[in-house]
Design a protein around this motif. Structure first.
Motif, PDB file in Angstrom:
ATOM      1  N   GLU A  84       0.841  -1.207   0.000  1.00 43.71           N
ATOM      2  CA  GLU A  84       0.000   0.000   0.000  1.00 43.71           C
ATOM      3  C   GLU A  84       0.873   1.253   0.000  1.00 43.71           C
ATOM      4  O   GLU A  84       0.572   2.226  -0.695  1.00 43.71           O
ATOM      5  N   GLU A  85       1.952   1.231   0.768  1.00 42.16           N
ATOM      6  CA  GLU A  85       2.882   2.366   0.786  1.00 42.16           C
ATOM      7  C   GLU A  85       3.509   2.567  -0.587  1.00 42.16           C
ATOM      8  O   GLU A  85       3.657   3.697  -1.057  1.00 42.16           O
ATOM      9  N   LYS A  86       3.887   1.463  -1.234  1.00 40.97           N
ATOM     10  CA  LYS A  86       4.501   1.545  -2.566  1.00 40.97           C
ATOM     11  C   LYS A  86       3.493   2.072  -3.582  1.00 40.97           C
ATOM     12  O   LYS A  86       3.833   2.887  -4.443  1.00 40.97           O
ATOM     13  N   ILE A  87       2.249   1.633  -3.500  1.00 43.80           N
ATOM     14  CA  ILE A  87       1.208   2.111  -4.407  1.00 43.80           C
ATOM     15  C   ILE A  87       1.018   3.612  -4.236  1.00 43.80           C
ATOM     16  O   ILE A  87       0.904   4.359  -5.223  1.00 43.80           O
ATOM     17  N   ALA A  88       1.002   4.087  -3.002  1.00 47.91           N
ATOM     18  CA  ALA A  88       0.862   5.525  -2.744  1.00 47.91           C
ATOM     19  C   ALA A  88       2.040   6.303  -3.332  1.00 47.91           C
ATOM     20  O   ALA A  88       1.857   7.368  -3.923  1.00 47.91           O
ATOM     21  N   ALA A  89       3.242   5.762  -3.204  1.00 44.92           N
ATOM     22  CA  ALA A  89       4.426   6.420  -3.768  1.00 44.92           C
ATOM     23  C   ALA A  89       4.340   6.455  -5.297  1.00 44.92           C
ATOM     24  O   ALA A  89       4.696   7.468  -5.922  1.00 44.92           O
ATOM     25  N   ASP A  91       1.548   6.447  -7.042  1.00 48.24           N
ATOM     26  CA  ASP A  91       0.502   7.429  -7.363  1.00 48.24           C
ATOM     27  C   ASP A  91       1.046   8.854  -7.297  1.00 48.24           C
ATOM     28  O   ASP A  91       0.745   9.686  -8.167  1.00 48.24           O
ATOM     29  N   ARG A  92       1.857   9.138  -6.269  1.00 48.56           N
ATOM     30  CA  ARG A  92       2.456  10.477  -6.160  1.00 48.56           C
ATOM     31  C   ARG A  92       3.376  10.751  -7.349  1.00 48.56           C
ATOM     32  O   ARG A  92       3.355  11.837  -7.933  1.00 48.56           O
ATOM     33  N   ARG A  93       4.172   9.774  -7.705  1.00 49.24           N
ATOM     34  CA  ARG A  93       5.102   9.939  -8.834  1.00 49.24           C
ATOM     35  C   ARG A  93       4.344  10.114 -10.146  1.00 49.24           C
ATOM     36  O   ARG A  93       4.737  10.919 -10.993  1.00 49.24           O
TER      37      ARG A  93
END
Length: 117
Positions: A84-89, A91-93
């Protein structure tokens, strides 16, 4: 197990395993004859490392989270949180790249693409 056996079981080259050893991702004990000896749990760990790399995690991220995952009471839950943390990162990128694309598109054909916005 020695490095050749570890390489055969993981599909990694000996050089890759040596690199992972130098970076601290795996540890092997040196035997008196100079051979490296790796514990059996190195096989699933290296499989995890390869999979995590394929999913976009850097070696630094893998090293940082590896201890936490091994010590987690529920590794599936810990992995899900990590994903989930990687997905959020990601999405930000993606948002940053979208903004960059829009800026480049606005500047393209302006006669001076490097002029201030």
């Amino acid at each position: 197990m020695r490095i050749g056996e570890l390489a055969a079981q993981t599909g990694l080259s000996r050089d890759a395993i040596r690199f992972y050893e130098r970076t601290g991702l795996v540890t092997g004990e040196r035997l008196p004859n100079g051979y490296r000896d790796f514990p059996p749990e190195t096989v699933p760990w290296l499989t995890y490392v390869r999979t995590a790399q394929a999913l976009g995690f850097s070696l630094a991220e893998i090293a940082r989270t590896g201890e936490e995952l091994r010590d987690a009471p529920d590794s599936a839950e810990a992995l899900s949180a990590l994903f989930e943390e990687k997905i959020a990162a990601i999405d930000r990128r993606m948002a940053q790249l979208g903004a960059l694309r829009a800026e480049l598109t606005a500047r393209a054909g302006s006669g001076c693409p490097l002029r201030a916005g």
